[in-house]
Write a protein that holds these residues in place. Structure first.
Motif, PDB file in Angstrom:
ATOM      1  N   ASP C  80       0.835  -1.117   0.048  1.00 50.24           N
ATOM      2  CA  ASP C  80       0.277   0.131  -0.034  1.00 50.24           C
ATOM      3  C   ASP C  80       1.030   1.208   0.045  1.00 50.24           C
ATOM      4  OD1 ASP C  80      -0.600  -1.105   3.335  1.00 50.24           O
ATOM      5  OD2 ASP C  80       0.797   0.455   2.713  1.00 50.24           O
ATOM      6  N   HIS C  81       0.362   2.459   0.117  1.00 48.57           N
ATOM      7  CA  HIS C  81       1.113   3.712   0.060  1.00 48.57           C
ATOM      8  C   HIS C  81       2.432   3.710   0.986  1.00 48.57           C
ATOM      9  CE1 HIS C  81       1.789   8.087   0.511  1.00 48.57           C
ATOM     10  NE2 HIS C  81       1.976   7.906  -0.776  1.00 48.57           N
ATOM     11  N   THR C  83       4.233   1.209   1.826  1.00 50.08           N
ATOM     12  CA  THR C  83       5.447   0.268   1.282  1.00 50.08           C
ATOM     13  C   THR C  83       6.282   1.376   0.237  1.00 50.08           C
ATOM     14  OG1 THR C  83       3.714  -1.186   0.994  1.00 50.08           O
ATOM     15  CG2 THR C  83       5.878  -1.924   0.307  1.00 50.08           C
ATOM     16  N   TYR C  84       5.783   2.328  -0.188  1.00 56.16           N
ATOM     17  CA  TYR C  84       6.368   3.144  -1.254  1.00 56.16           C
ATOM     18  C   TYR C  84       6.880   4.224  -0.361  1.00 56.16           C
ATOM     19  CZ  TYR C  84       4.026   1.066  -5.127  1.00 56.16           C
ATOM     20  OH  TYR C  84       3.319   0.219  -6.164  1.00 56.16           O
ATOM     21  N   LEU C  92       5.485   2.051 -10.196  1.00 60.83           N
ATOM     22  CA  LEU C  92       5.586   1.158 -11.391  1.00 60.83           C
ATOM     23  C   LEU C  92       6.229   1.751 -12.272  1.00 60.83           C
ATOM     24  CD1 LEU C  92       1.951  -0.048 -11.769  1.00 60.83           C
ATOM     25  CD2 LEU C  92       3.895  -1.430 -11.605  1.00 60.83           C
ATOM     26  N   GLY C  93       6.363   3.044 -12.398  1.00 57.92           N
ATOM     27  CA  GLY C  93       7.000   3.713 -13.735  1.00 57.92           C
ATOM     28  C   GLY C  93       6.481   5.116 -13.679  1.00 57.92           C
ATOM     29  N   ALA C  94       7.161   6.101 -13.826  1.00 61.81           N
ATOM     30  CA  ALA C  94       6.500   7.346 -13.881  1.00 61.81           C
ATOM     31  C   ALA C  94       5.702   7.690 -12.783  1.00 61.81           C
ATOM     32  CB  ALA C  94       5.477   7.363 -15.305  1.00 61.81           C
ATOM     33  N   GLY C  95       5.936   7.094 -11.758  1.00 58.93           N
ATOM     34  CA  GLY C  95       5.322   7.541 -10.357  1.00 58.93           C
ATOM     35  C   GLY C  95       3.955   7.018 -10.076  1.00 58.93           C
ATOM     36  N   LEU C  96       3.420   5.898 -10.748  1.00 63.40           N
ATOM     37  CA  LEU C  96       2.412   5.353 -10.452  1.00 63.40           C
ATOM     38  C   LEU C  96       2.592   4.237  -9.393  1.00 63.40           C
ATOM     39  CD1 LEU C  96      -0.244   5.824 -12.240  1.00 63.40           C
ATOM     40  CD2 LEU C  96       0.307   3.638 -13.398  1.00 63.40           C
ATOM     41  N   GLU C  97       1.685   4.230  -8.425  1.00 60.48           N
ATOM     42  CA  GLU C  97       1.738   3.323  -7.509  1.00 60.48           C
ATOM     43  C   GLU C  97       0.339   2.694  -7.024  1.00 60.48           C
ATOM     44  OE1 GLU C  97       4.757   6.153  -4.662  1.00 60.48           O
ATOM     45  OE2 GLU C  97       2.763   5.857  -3.856  1.00 60.48           O
ATOM     46  N   TYR C  98       0.498   1.433  -6.269  1.00 64.89           N
ATOM     47  CA  TYR C  98      -0.848   0.792  -6.314  1.00 64.89           C
ATOM     48  C   TYR C  98      -0.810   0.063  -5.030  1.00 64.89           C
ATOM     49  CZ  TYR C  98       1.283  -3.672  -7.895  1.00 64.89           C
ATOM     50  OH  TYR C  98       1.974  -4.851  -8.195  1.00 64.89           O
ATOM     51  N   ALA C  99      -1.933  -0.545  -4.632  1.00 64.23           N
ATOM     52  CA  ALA C  99      -2.067  -1.407  -3.292  1.00 64.23           C
ATOM     53  C   ALA C  99      -2.847  -2.620  -3.737  1.00 64.23           C
ATOM     54  CB  ALA C  99      -3.137  -0.643  -2.375  1.00 64.23           C
TER      55      ALA C  99
ATOM     56  N   ILE D   6       9.559  10.445 -17.807  1.00 62.51           N
ATOM     57  CA  ILE D   6       8.412  11.461 -17.842  1.00 62.51           C
ATOM     58  C   ILE D   6       7.526  10.856 -16.524  1.00 62.51           C
ATOM     59  CG2 ILE D   6       6.389  12.476 -19.036  1.00 62.51           C
ATOM     60  CD1 ILE D   6       8.085  12.033 -21.438  1.00 62.51           C
ATOM     61  N   ILE D   8       4.006  10.387 -14.726  1.00 66.09           N
ATOM     62  CA  ILE D   8       2.586  10.312 -15.065  1.00 66.09           C
ATOM     63  C   ILE D   8       1.763  11.647 -14.908  1.00 66.09           C
ATOM     64  CG2 ILE D   8       1.758   9.223 -12.870  1.00 66.09           C
ATOM     65  CD1 ILE D   8       0.360   8.118 -16.118  1.00 66.09           C
ATOM     66  N   HIS D 118      -7.418   1.806  -6.049  1.00 63.99           N
ATOM     67  CA  HIS D 118      -6.392   0.728  -6.096  1.00 63.99           C
ATOM     68  C   HIS D 118      -5.044   1.229  -6.818  1.00 63.99           C
ATOM     69  CE1 HIS D 118      -4.278  -3.026  -7.749  1.00 63.99           C
ATOM     70  NE2 HIS D 118      -4.684  -2.632  -8.800  1.00 63.99           N
ATOM     71  N   TRP D 120      -2.702   4.859  -7.981  1.00 57.98           N
ATOM     72  CA  TRP D 120      -2.661   6.387  -7.572  1.00 57.98           C
ATOM     73  C   TRP D 120      -1.210   7.064  -7.999  1.00 57.98           C
ATOM     74  CZ3 TRP D 120      -2.584   2.697  -3.877  1.00 57.98           C
ATOM     75  CH2 TRP D 120      -1.202   2.859  -3.326  1.00 57.98           C
ATOM     76  N   THR D 134      -4.873   4.256   1.962  1.00 55.70           N
ATOM     77  CA  THR D 134      -4.707   2.975   1.527  1.00 55.70           C
ATOM     78  C   THR D 134      -3.673   2.016   2.415  1.00 55.70           C
ATOM     79  OG1 THR D 134      -2.496   3.291   0.467  1.00 55.70           O
ATOM     80  CG2 THR D 134      -4.543   3.669  -0.810  1.00 55.70           C
TER      81      THR D 134
END
Lengths: 320, 320, 320, 320
Positions: C80-81, C83-84, C92-99, D6, D8, D118, D120, D134
């Motif tokens: 979740d957040h 962890t980041y 994930l790349g380009a700043g995308l995160e997920y739970a 770049i 997101i 899920h 962000w 989250t």
């Protein structure tokens, strides 16, 4: 995995059995041999007080070395500092906070002891109990008697890989009784009655150093002991209570002798009640033994007391 | 569970710390005291070779004694004799069959060791690491260093319940430093530096003998040690590496001294790096010690190596 | 739970069966009745387009209403957040995160459909398949045929609690066939052949409003239908494909008629192949129906396709 | 998986957002568009009453198509006929017996709906809630609002694979907005505002027909939609409430447009609150639509109500 048509029952027709040796209701098997005398013999072999723990890490991100088909473990935090930071949990009181977790794993998915009833044939497990006692939980010959007794005695490392001059034995390579005896001789040590054997193949290090592809590629076939009448007779005469290796099954996956799978689980576990301690990390212990030439030690292991378990995880302690 | 407004930080402001004692990166804590000398001291205390395993059964049908809120375990067979009987699985080859299983459990749901980072305050775990290292797994002060090192040394049983003439201490009853010393004296034994203490309250037998209602009724409040400056100073001076009890938290749930929850997890686990071995079955060992008056022994325990675990199950071995 | 000595086999000796009605290999049972005509009949009963979802929440902190003995679920985040934030995971790349998360639950631990093979007697499940087919997974009559077909048709709410002037029926209170018919009449609605019945007892709200003690206290005995020859004959003649309630077992736990446990699982599930949809949240739907007097609607439910499952969770959709 | 530098955030700087559209506390997003009118529009598209269930099987022996890194599920019987046969369980009473089971699975490990929270970026989930919500469970934008509301409306299948004359799109192949519109045109159907889109790539059948190696080989890169300003603007203007595909992520794994991973989870899920229904089995529906040329239908789906879930399994119902 190839297998021919001979039944294990036929193969082991004349093989020795320990059924009834410790009574009709016994579920402990050859670990019965580890009495106080054996414990003291193990104590007596301690020299420097150096400790080794043989357990493998459980729930590594990179995965654990499980038998094909068994689940990888899942380790999940149920709370941690983050839970408090975002206000979802209030401290215990006076500001104390804590982390907690759960684990989901194959009981035999890491360093473990098998229960004596884990494997059987002809509808009978060790000591003749009906295999139906395994349904929905091990009612007989679960891991409990071994876990409650503990497995404590004099341990002896037989570093077969080093004896054969290899980093690790090859996939499917056989270890014969002669190999064991020759390894002991080369190590300047004598295997004594009721010793707990630790046999190093180096095979597990393939998983950790080269990765899971190298470990599992092709037909899965671990190196190790396998069935010969001589080997089993020797285990019987030497009253070996338990043995451990650094492979998942403690024997060749497919026997180069019988052409069948895992015959020693029939001949040793089921028929003699010898305890199998699998998936040990032996590299550090082996290196130390090679350095100081001391190959005997106190071996003290107690698997978890999983009620009706087919086995249980363990982190064996070796004291040199 | 009642708690007042004083922070644990304030309560322990003057309390001793072992941070930095073994270096800025240390994650092992007081178990560092268990060097080869201590192992040999443990070996030397062995007399008869009688073995006791202190683990509790895991996944009993009747339930396990878990901390309120933690999950009960789930033990499930993945195959057994029934699977072969109804033809859903073919034998391994040559007629060999086997049973297998999985387990789902709170890592701290049975006899266990806490990781040093399990509990903290002021955003710092043992040795000053940031509590954020606990997020999504214990990156620092997990159970791994303890599991890899092993906890081996001279153990000493302090049967406080028997000393106080009770089957078990009452709910929430305090054990003082004086109680520990008086118990030792009455037992004719001296607590020595770096001993691993095993303290019996008899509380766990309430769960197994009287049932879960008796154990959990009302406000949950276990008997045990609790925070006083003298007790903590004594643990520090005596260089106690680890201690175990037969309660879930090894201390009063709510301290009768501070009015706060579990202050010793702050003062001993976090600040001194003392290892906590909880939920031990001590009844059989205690009875044996009462009979032969030998209260010291080799204690050899190695929790499972759960990667990034907040603790791990263990089945400690005691050799008298 | 008391039970007398009569076997369910004897009790249901003359009771009707649907075995063979849809062929010797059928595993779908009375849901076979829900053909396109029934679907269109359900579609035709839609008036305003108001939607209700009947599923209960899964893994509430306060616990879920499970059958005594079944496990409570465990829901665990795997990341979740946090962890980041603490750097343990890179975006994930380009700043995308997920739970992400996992769940461990009794398959029948929440709003669900039973598989037709879930319950049996005389060693035979629905349509005469050997009960051995349930070993290690439902080889016949698992939830899969129902899950693949879907359960779609005209649904009808029979709010028996409201008819009887109660917030909820009492523990163990019986609902007779006469009660069902009288409720329908009072509601101004006619039960038609192949209707999917939703029967409200209000019992589940006791769990959510009064708590788990009120729900489980004493002998566990839910209100509901129970076995009478007339009721079963009516289900048979009316070609009822499925029925749901707001109780865990859809019938009295111990039948006040037969004195045995859950006879309708024998008479309806096993013998007629009627689908059981249990543990529905009916309070909101019932209130709405009381307000606008529309008691018929499209019922569209599809349990998860759990391979070889004894049932599966579902969140039924009702469209008025 | 390659990604450039770049963020997101920059890519989507000018992209439209629905934050605040349904109020500052909204957690339902574009599913808000599915009001009674939409439900009735879905009802009106039903013609023959043929039903399709889009869920995939869960816990197949051969494995399920999970996102790399997610756990495979574990399905375990807790009792079955074998348990009674060997006498370990007594029938319920009067001879009634039953089978029961548990499941352990990644919540998003099969056909599912994502929660709006899920995924962000910039520390904010849909509607601007802090990503810290989250931690340890989805306090905001969990799956619950979607699960409680249900996702019911007019569905439209866009069989892009068939339009492009392929059994399945190639790994990483892009579906453009033009492809969607051209597919609709070729199918003789018009996409209308607030339609629920079902987009077929055929990709999932690679897993089931060719096996897991073919599905996962090389860099994991699913075919599908990806980010362009035009596509997102179109989703926004068309008020698309939800869309489903037969891939795990509903979009190209690495966007051939932005070079970053999963940008539509940012642009559609997070910014517009569009619901993602992933891993659907569309082969049977697509074949049927190709046969009768009817591409619109009632779509009625309600994921399980997993409290604080990042998503939940679902078995969507389609009625033609």
């Amino acid at each position: 995995m190839s297998a021919n048509n001979i039944s294990i029952s036929q193969i082991l027709k004349e093989a020795p059995k320990n059924w009834g040796r410790w009574g009709a209701e016994d579920e402990l098997g050859a670990v019965n041999y580890l009495d106080q005398i054996q414990v003291l013999r193990g104590i007596a072999s301690v020299q420097s007080g150096r400790v080794f723990t043989l357990g493998c890490p459980i729930a590594r991100k990179e995965g654990d070395p499980v038998w094909p088909g068994r689940s990888q473990p899942g380790h999940h935090m149920t709370q941690d500092h983050g839970t408090y930071c975002c206000g979802k949990l209030q401290p215990l009181g006076a500001g104390l906070e804590y982390a907690d977790d759960v684990i989901y794993m194959a009981v035999q998915g890491s360093t473990q002891f098998d229960a004596l009833g884990h494997v059987w044939y002809d509808d009978q497990v060790y000591n003749g109990f009906d295999a139906n006692t395994t349904i929905d939980g091990m009612e007989k010959c679960s891991i409990m008697p071994i876990a409650e007794h503990g497995v404590v005695g004099r341990g002896i490392l037989l570093d077969v890989a080093r004896f054969k001059g290899k980093k690790n034995l090859d996939k499917g390579e056989e270890i014969t009784l002669e190999d064991l005896l020759a390894t002991a001789k080369a190590q300047g040590v004598t295997i004594e009655k009721r010793d707990i054997l630790l046999i190093r193949t180096g095979w597990l290090s393939v998983f950790y150093n080269q990765g899971s592809s190298a470990f599992y590629e092709g037909d899965f076939n671990e190196p190790g002991l396998t069935y010969t009448p001589e080997l089993v007779q020797w285990f019987y005469d030497m009253e070996i209570p338990a043995f451990g290796t650094d492979t998942i099954a403690n024997e060749q996956t497919v026997s180069c002798r019988t052409g069948t799978a895992l015959p020693l689980h029939g001949a040793l576990l089921r028929n003699l009640g010898v305890s199998f301690n699998e998936i040990n990390w032996l590299e550090d212990l082996a290196e130390d033994c090679a350095n100081d030439n001391q190959y005997t030690f106190l071996y003290a292991a107690a698997p978890l007391k999983i009620v009706q378990g087919t086995g249980a995880p363990v982190n064996p302690v070796v004291i040199k």
